[in-house]
Design an enzyme around this catalytic site. Structure first.
Site, PDB file in Angstrom:
ATOM      1  N   ASN A 128      -7.463 -10.026  21.964  1.00 57.07           N
ATOM      2  CA  ASN A 128      -6.946 -10.281  20.612  1.00 57.07           C
ATOM      3  C   ASN A 128      -5.626  -9.553  20.398  1.00 57.07           C
ATOM      4  OD1 ASN A 128      -8.687 -11.999  18.754  1.00 57.07           O
ATOM      5  ND2 ASN A 128     -10.226 -10.723  19.773  1.00 57.07           N
TER       6      ASN A 128
ATOM      7  N   HIS B 216     -14.355 -10.223  13.389  1.00 57.21           N
ATOM      8  CA  HIS B 216     -15.775 -10.120  13.749  1.00 57.21           C
ATOM      9  C   HIS B 216     -16.219 -11.463  14.332  1.00 57.21           C
ATOM     10  CE1 HIS B 216     -19.901  -8.710  13.536  1.00 57.21           C
ATOM     11  NE2 HIS B 216     -20.213  -9.900  13.075  1.00 57.21           N
TER      12      HIS B 216
HETATM   13  C1  GRF Z   1     -13.805  -9.790  19.986  1.00 53.76           C
HETATM   14  O1  GRF Z   1     -14.839 -10.694  20.211  1.00 53.76           O
HETATM   15  C2  GRF Z   1     -13.756  -9.388  18.547  1.00 53.76           C
HETATM   16  O2  GRF Z   1     -14.162 -10.395  17.671  1.00 53.76           O
HETATM   17  C3  GRF Z   1     -14.749  -8.246  18.494  1.00 53.76           C
HETATM   18  O3  GRF Z   1     -14.572  -7.556  19.696  1.00 53.76           O
HETATM   19  C4  GRF Z   1     -14.058  -8.453  20.691  1.00 53.76           C
HETATM   20  C5  GRF Z   1     -12.788  -7.842  21.205  1.00 53.76           C
HETATM   21  O4  GRF Z   1     -12.275  -8.515  22.324  1.00 53.76           O
HETATM   22  N1  GRF Z   1     -14.536  -7.429  17.324  1.00 53.76           N
HETATM   23  P1  GRF Z   1     -10.812  -8.185  22.848  1.00 53.76           P
HETATM   24  O5  GRF Z   1     -10.779  -6.702  23.179  1.00 53.76           O
HETATM   25  O6  GRF Z   1      -9.859  -8.525  21.754  1.00 53.76           O
HETATM   26  O7  GRF Z   1     -10.622  -9.030  24.059  1.00 53.76           O
END
Ligand code: GRF
Length: 217
Positions: A14, A108
């Site tokens: 993300n 989330h």
């Molecule tokens: C994602 O699924 C987000 O929704 C949750 O933790 C995960 C993080 O993944 N809060 P990344 O580190 O962004 O790949």
């Protein structure tokens, strides 16, 4: 330009989506990336993008309060408009949340208020829901319950496992999160609170994000 500090704990996919969007659109500027885990892969992504990074190992602190106080000190060094949790896997103390209330957001992996907490994809499968997804929301003291900024929806398919579902939701997260942050940074969406209610007011720049199945039809 609105400025952002991003907190991570792990992989950072993300974070990468947020970096790419910032580079392509200049809708916000990322001032720094802070991780509570020294080995978070996302730190390498941040460094590769030339962003300042900081590590604050939570295991070195005696209490949540002490960690959160140190974290706030780090964040405040960068003087940002927004604090963005992108896979930051720590429960924050009420004092910390209060300090950044109205400018602290999280992503989330479920359609809140369904399935707060962990293992959201398995929770969705166990509940037998037909649709699942992800939510960007303001952080309030109650875990995974703050006002909803935007959501993305996927269909639960026959044969889905927690892993296949997680992968499809994650793909949409990468579109949803930068878009929601940009809507907030531009003021198109805004935090609104009175004595009893907290909501998000305004209009999304783009329609609800729904995974399109059967693209050929
Ligand atoms: C994602 O699924 C987000 O929704 C949750 O933790 C995960 C993080 O993944 N809060 P990344 O580190 O962004 O790949």
């Amino acid at each position: 330009m609105p400025s952002v500090v991003i907190l991570i704990s792990g992989r950072g996919s993300n974070l990468q989506a947020l970096i790419d969007h910032a580079t392509q659109t200049s809708e916000y500027q990322i001032r720094a990336v802070i991780s509570n885990r020294p080995k978070a892969a996302g730190l390498d992504l941040a460094r590769a993008a030339g962003l300042p990074t900081a590590v604050l190992d939570h295991t070195a602190f005696d209490s949540r309060e002490a960690f959160d106080a140190a974290l706030a000190e780090q964040i405040d060094r960068f003087d940002s408009d927004w604090v963005v949790l992108a896979g930051f896997m720590r429960v924050l103390t009420p004092g910390f949340v209060q300090r950044y209330l109205g400018r602290l957001i999280n992503i989330h992996p479920s359609l809140l208020p369904a399935f707060p907490g962990l293992k959201t994809h398995q929770q969705a499968l166990d509940a037998g829901v037909r649709v699942h997804g992800a939510t960007v929301h303001f952080v309030t003291p109650e875990l995974d319950h703050g006002p909803i900024v935007d959501q993305a929806v996927v269909q639960v398919l026959p044969g889905d496992t927690a892993e296949t579902l997680a992968a499809r939701v994650l793909k949409l997260e990468h579109v949803l999160f930068p878009r929601a942050l940009a809507d907030l940074c531009s003021g198109r969406l805004r935090w609104s609170a009175d004595q009893t209610t907290q909501t998000v007011q305004g209009a999304l720049a783009a329609p609800l994000l729904i995974e399109m199945m059967n693209k050929g039809h």
